[in-house]
Motif scaffolding. Structure first.
Motif, PDB file in Angstrom:
ATOM      1  N   ASP A   1     -31.488 -49.732  61.771  1.00 61.79           N
ATOM      2  CA  ASP A   1     -31.768 -49.851  60.416  1.00 61.79           C
ATOM      3  C   ASP A   1     -31.753 -51.311  60.066  1.00 61.79           C
ATOM      4  O   ASP A   1     -32.134 -51.842  58.899  1.00 61.79           O
ATOM      5  CB  ASP A   1     -30.871 -49.158  59.526  1.00 61.79           C
TER       6      ASP A   1
ATOM      7  N   ASP B   1     -33.491 -39.148  65.537  1.00 63.37           N
ATOM      8  CA  ASP B   1     -32.272 -38.784  65.683  1.00 63.37           C
ATOM      9  C   ASP B   1     -31.234 -39.448  64.934  1.00 63.37           C
ATOM     10  O   ASP B   1     -30.131 -39.771  65.013  1.00 63.37           O
ATOM     11  CB  ASP B   1     -31.855 -39.333  67.162  1.00 63.37           C
ATOM     12  N   GLY B   2     -31.605 -39.905  63.555  1.00 63.96           N
ATOM     13  CA  GLY B   2     -30.751 -40.573  62.581  1.00 63.96           C
ATOM     14  C   GLY B   2     -30.031 -39.853  61.913  1.00 63.96           C
ATOM     15  O   GLY B   2     -29.692 -38.537  62.045  1.00 63.96           O
ATOM     16  N   GLU B   3     -29.409 -40.495  61.004  1.00 65.56           N
ATOM     17  CA  GLU B   3     -28.333 -39.710  60.321  1.00 65.56           C
ATOM     18  C   GLU B   3     -28.916 -38.627  59.359  1.00 65.56           C
ATOM     19  O   GLU B   3     -28.556 -37.789  59.049  1.00 65.56           O
ATOM     20  CB  GLU B   3     -27.811 -40.833  59.297  1.00 65.56           C
ATOM     21  N   GLU B   4     -30.394 -38.922  58.754  1.00 61.78           N
ATOM     22  CA  GLU B   4     -30.798 -37.829  58.131  1.00 61.78           C
ATOM     23  C   GLU B   4     -31.129 -36.887  58.797  1.00 61.78           C
ATOM     24  O   GLU B   4     -30.845 -35.483  58.373  1.00 61.78           O
ATOM     25  CB  GLU B   4     -32.392 -38.443  57.516  1.00 61.78           C
ATOM     26  N   TYR B   5     -31.544 -36.746  60.099  1.00 62.50           N
ATOM     27  CA  TYR B   5     -31.720 -35.704  60.895  1.00 62.50           C
ATOM     28  C   TYR B   5     -30.418 -34.843  61.087  1.00 62.50           C
ATOM     29  O   TYR B   5     -30.509 -33.610  61.056  1.00 62.50           O
ATOM     30  CB  TYR B   5     -32.216 -35.925  62.460  1.00 62.50           C
ATOM     31  N   GLN B   6     -29.398 -35.588  61.584  1.00 56.67           N
ATOM     32  CA  GLN B   6     -28.174 -34.778  61.639  1.00 56.67           C
ATOM     33  C   GLN B   6     -27.647 -34.065  60.460  1.00 56.67           C
ATOM     34  O   GLN B   6     -26.988 -32.941  60.324  1.00 56.67           O
ATOM     35  CB  GLN B   6     -26.901 -35.982  62.023  1.00 56.67           C
ATOM     36  N   GLU B   7     -27.825 -34.577  59.319  1.00 54.63           N
ATOM     37  CA  GLU B   7     -27.682 -33.927  57.903  1.00 54.63           C
ATOM     38  C   GLU B   7     -28.356 -32.800  57.630  1.00 54.63           C
ATOM     39  O   GLU B   7     -27.936 -31.784  57.107  1.00 54.63           O
ATOM     40  CB  GLU B   7     -27.689 -34.905  56.615  1.00 54.63           C
TER      41      GLU B   7
ATOM     42  N   SER C   1     -38.654 -42.290  64.290  1.00 44.96           N
ATOM     43  CA  SER C   1     -37.164 -41.871  64.754  1.00 44.96           C
ATOM     44  C   SER C   1     -36.849 -40.664  64.222  1.00 44.96           C
ATOM     45  O   SER C   1     -37.262 -40.179  63.113  1.00 44.96           O
ATOM     46  CB  SER C   1     -36.285 -42.880  63.945  1.00 44.96           C
TER      47      SER C   1
END
Length: 330
Positions: free
Chosen positions: A244, A75-81, A73
């Motif tokens: 998730d 494109d999740g939240e971690e990538y955007q952060e 994965s």
């Protein structure tokens, strides 16, 4: 066209570490001192660049992805952060790349997400360039990810499988992931049992550890549950579940399906028969299941009759075979 290194012919050994290469009889000041220090710094940076220790700016479009994928994965939240942080403060941690071909392009060893962020933001990516072969590159990639502890269990298993598919030996895989033979066996057992389409749908499953994946693997060893899991994971309703939460949703669904199926399954039906001789000296009891028959002989003639029966087995079995109707072999 490659740019000529202006310091390639510089004799680095002639510049003692930590000392000025010039020893005038008076203390240097002003422009002379600045020039000497600049030459020392440039010479040291050139040496470090040749050893792969200097951070350089590269065009992210000149970088190719690693030979082995390690993420499920992106494109999740971690990538955007990560993207927001780099946009606000710049890239603070360099990636590692290795030169390929004629040296005009590079392959990312680790730092794929940082490279992607730089490309999306339209900025150079900070990188350390180092010459590495395939094995050293794989080990560096795995150990960097392990050190940051941001790969989930299934991503590490996925990476291990991809390393082996790329021709790496299990010793290289163990070194890359810093694991022992037992853990590698568990990882490969999961990745080989859980179908790839199911793994892709479940994604990184960041909060799901080894024990839950082993539990899922155990259930999917049953062909019926394997089929149910594959079909259910592909349904539109399942794909609407946040990534998730998909693992737990599938795991719970299979547990309920297994319990329901067990309750509906008919219990094996056996047959019981008994017989007793006219003189009451021998009693016979038989309990038969689909592929198992238990015979019990009792009373005074039980032992001698059982001995006689054993001695007559060949004859009795031949009689049984002759009594069966012949089948047409055509």
């Amino acid at each position: 066209m490659s740019r000529e290194n202006p310091f390639a012919k510089l004799d680095l050994s002639s510049i003692p570490a930590g000392k000025s290469p010039v020893k005038p009889g008076y203390a240097m000041t002003g422009a002379a001192k600045t020039v000497v220090r600049s030459i020392e710094d440039l010479a040291e940076n050139t040496k470090k660049l040749m050893e792969g220790e200097v951070i350089v700016d590269l065009d992210p479009r000149s970088l190719d992805v690693s030979l082995v994928s390690d993420r499920l994965s992106d494109d999740g939240e971690e990538y955007q952060e990560l993207k927001a942080a780099i946009r606000a403060a710049g890239q603070t941690t360099p990636i590692l790349v290795r030169p390929i071909g004629d040296g005009q392009r590079y392959m990312v060893v680790f730092g794929h997400r940082r490279r992607r962020v730089a490309e999306e933001l339209g900025i150079p990516v900070k990188a350390v360039v180092k010459k590495l072969d395939d094995i050293a590159s794989a080990i560096a990639q795995g150990q960097e990810n392990s050190a940051r502890s941001n790969l989930s269990f299934i991503e590490r298993a996925y990476f291990a499988q991809n390393l082996i598919a790329a021709g790496m030996g299990k010793d290289v895989v163990r070194s890359s992931l810093a694991i022992d033979e037992a853990m590698l066996s568990k990882m490969l057992g999961v990745i080989e049992t859980v179908p790839e389409p199911v793994i892709k749908v479940l994604g990184a499953s960041k909060k799901i550890g080894r024990d839950k994946w082993l539990s899922l693997r155990q259930m999917l060893l049953a062909p019926a549950l394997l089929r149910v899991a594959t079909d259910h994971a592909a349904t539109p309703d399942f794909l609407t579940i946040p990534e998730d939460k998909r693992f737990d949703a599938l795991h719970d669904y299979l547990k309920r399906y297994k319990t329901k199926s067990s309750a509906k399954a008919p219990k094996p039906v056996g047959s019981n028969k008994s017989w007793m001789s006219n003189d009451k000296s021998l009693s016979f009891a038989m309990s038969a299941k689909s592929k198992k028959v238990a015979i019990e002989l009792s009373s005074v003639e039980a032992k001698p009759f059982s001995n006689w029966l054993s001695s007559q087995m060949d004859h009795l079995y031949d009689e049984y075979r002759r009594s069966k109707p012949e089948t047409d072999g055509d």
